[in-house]
Write an enzyme that holds these catalytic residues in place. Structure first.
Site, mmCIF file in Angstrom:
data_model
loop_
_atom_site.group_PDB
_atom_site.id
_atom_site.type_symbol
_atom_site.label_atom_id
_atom_site.label_comp_id
_atom_site.label_asym_id
_atom_site.label_seq_id
_atom_site.Cartn_x
_atom_site.Cartn_y
_atom_site.Cartn_z
ATOM 1 N N ASP A 38 7.329 -11.722 10.990
ATOM 2 C CA ASP A 38 5.937 -12.148 11.281
ATOM 3 C C ASP A 38 5.499 -13.326 10.418
ATOM 4 O OD1 ASP A 38 5.628 -10.528 8.967
ATOM 5 O OD2 ASP A 38 3.833 -9.492 9.733
ATOM 6 N N SER A 69 -13.226 8.771 -0.977
ATOM 7 C CA SER A 69 -12.106 9.034 -0.072
ATOM 8 C C SER A 69 -11.665 10.478 -0.268
ATOM 9 C CB SER A 69 -10.963 8.080 -0.408
ATOM 10 O OG SER A 69 -9.761 8.560 0.162
ATOM 11 N N SER A 128 -0.922 2.067 5.998
ATOM 12 C CA SER A 128 -2.185 2.695 5.595
ATOM 13 C C SER A 128 -3.167 1.631 5.100
ATOM 14 C CB SER A 128 -1.945 3.764 4.535
ATOM 15 O OG SER A 128 -1.247 3.230 3.446
ATOM 16 N N GLU A 162 -5.931 -9.023 2.586
ATOM 17 C CA GLU A 162 -4.691 -8.561 1.944
ATOM 18 C C GLU A 162 -4.026 -9.715 1.181
ATOM 19 O OE1 GLU A 162 -3.110 -5.317 3.289
ATOM 20 O OE2 GLU A 162 -1.359 -5.450 1.991
ATOM 21 N N ASP A 174 0.712 -6.052 10.947
ATOM 22 C CA ASP A 174 0.119 -4.727 10.754
ATOM 23 C C ASP A 174 -1.325 -4.687 11.238
ATOM 24 O OD1 ASP A 174 2.525 -4.402 9.571
ATOM 25 O OD2 ASP A 174 1.765 -4.193 7.523
HETATM 26 C C1 GLA Z 1 4.781 -5.325 5.862
HETATM 27 C C2 GLA Z 1 3.845 -6.505 6.089
HETATM 28 C C3 GLA Z 1 4.025 -7.082 7.499
HETATM 29 C C4 GLA Z 1 5.487 -7.362 7.814
HETATM 30 C C5 GLA Z 1 6.365 -6.160 7.453
HETATM 31 C C6 GLA Z 1 7.833 -6.475 7.578
HETATM 32 O O1 GLA Z 1 4.418 -4.268 6.691
HETATM 33 O O2 GLA Z 1 2.515 -6.128 5.899
HETATM 34 O O3 GLA Z 1 3.228 -8.237 7.641
HETATM 35 O O4 GLA Z 1 5.916 -8.520 7.156
HETATM 36 O O5 GLA Z 1 6.125 -5.712 6.127
HETATM 37 O O6 GLA Z 1 8.180 -6.729 8.892
#
Ligand code: GLA
Length: 387
Positions: A38, A69, A128, A162, A174
């Site tokens: 990605d 939480s 998460s 992030e 994600d």
């Molecule tokens: C984590 C990152 C994603 C992606 C995956 C590996 O989940 O947050 O952006 O790079 O690793 O595919």
């Protein structure tokens, strides 16, 4: 998840049971194939799953936001003026990072009382963190009535949270999967153009099993950012021959001819993984469309081998869990999923073999690592929503 218990918990923290909070839910995700592509502008094929994060949220007129939480002990009550200050090593940085993004867009947040509750195992590579970010972004957009923020805007701002606030140079997969997820569909996403297609996941006769190594995986400040930098190095080395703006643009045949331009053998392997994985996603999408799960499984296996040998993000626990899975009759494909370095595997298993799979793989894994794996049957689910 029993939302009544969440309401009770919320009122025990914040009182005023006559004033009901709104409830939002964002799923986690499992990536079927397309790992570490990605942030290289490549293809991915994730889907949202039934596990996720609930957020109960209620506006208050006071000048602070309260965060609690059910998963973590620490609670925070932060004055609105201090919302852009990172808290040392705490879960609350994920919502704070999102709030910070709203403020950077000059959207001022009000006071809130919030209760998060997640059933995604922490650090398992099932997103998460993206789930917490997206549930926060979606809830704030709804409460603040910011109609000109699309779901894609929320996805992008959560990714920026992030990157900037947490400090992980993650790609968009994600947050995208958590935001755009569709029941019984995987998302075939081009991470460069953000064009995507929903692909039906028709698992007739098969189950998708997620197996957790239960080896915690640290992302922040870890090997993840190192891999991102290595890919940039590969791109820079190739630049004199092919001025691509990311590795995802380079086809495998082309790469094969020019790979020696990358001097460092390790960096060459990193690029080889990304470029071959990209091709595997395209092939996997065709096999899924044809209903050829055998071919799909073979591509999953090849993906794991490349992540192990070229990208070196697997490690003893993930390799053991996958290699034990490969030994079982009825397992069509098995690979690590997510960032790696621990976390989960995803397995395509014939329905009648599922019980035996869990029993045998669990036992062999325990024998070799001394750790008990946990197994979940994934249900491919919708993205973030209000309940
Ligand atoms: C984590 C990152 C994603 C992606 C995956 C590996 O989940 O947050 O952006 O790079 O690793 O595919």
């Amino acid at each position: 998840m029993d939302t009544n218990r969440l309401f009770e918990h919320f009122f025990s923290l914040y009182g005023k049971p006559e004033d009901k909070p709104r409830v939002f839910f964002a799923p986690g995700r499992v990536n079927l194939i397309g790992e570490h592509t990605d942030y290289n502008g490549g293809y991915v094929l994730p889907c949202a799953i039934q596990y996720g994060t609930y957020l109960l949220i209620r506006p208050v007129s006071a000048g602070f936001v309260s965060f609690a939480s059910t998963n973590f002990e620490n609670q925070y009550k932060i004055a609105i003026k201090d919302l852009s200050v990172k808290v040392n090593g705490a879960w609350v940085n994920y919502p704070l990072g999102v709030i910070d993004q709203f403020r950077q867009m000059n959207i001022e947040v009000a006071g809130y009382e919030m209760l998060y509750s997640g059933d995604i195992p922490n650090g398992a590579g099932l997103s998460s963190s993206a789930s917490i970010e997206m549930v926060t972004a979606f809830a704030l957009k709804s409460l603040l009535n910011v109609s000109d923020l699309s779901m894609l805007d929320l996805v992008k701002l959560s990714q920026r949270a992030e990157n900037q606030f947490i400090g992980v140079s993650c790609g968009i997969m994600d947050q995208f999967a958590v935001g755009m997820g569709a029941k019984d569909h995987a998302l075939f996403l081009n991470c460069e153009t953000l064009e995507y297609e929903t692909i039906p996941v028709l698992l007739t006769g098969y189950s998708l099993i997620i197996a957790n190594t239960n080896k915690a995986r640290g992302l922040s400040g870890s090997k993840y950012n190192e891999r991102v930098a290595e890919c940039q190095q590969a791109l820079a080395d190739l630049h004199p021959l092919i001025p691509a703006s990311n590795l995802g643009e380079i086809g495998f045949m082309k790469f094969f001819k020019i790979q020696d331009q990358i001097v460092d053998e390790r960096i060459r392997r990193r690029a080889r993984h990304v470029i071959s994985e990209n091709q595997r996603v395209l092939n996997a999408v065709s096999s899924l469309k044809r209903g050829d799960l055998g071919q799909f499984g073979a591509l999953m296996n090849a993906s794991h081998e490349s992540l192990r040998d070229n990208y070196e993000v697997t490690g003893f626990e993930l390799d053991t869990l996958v290699e034990e899975a490969w030994k079982i009759n009825g397992v069509t494909g098995a690979r690590m999923t997510g960032a790696g370095f621990g976390g989960c595997t995803v397995n395509l298993v014939r329905k009648e073999a599922v019980n035996g799979f869990i029993e045998k793989v669990g036992a062999a894994y325990f024998e070799k690592t001394g750790i008990r794996a946990t197994f979940y049957i994934a249900e491919v689910s919708d993205g973030v929503k209000e309940i």
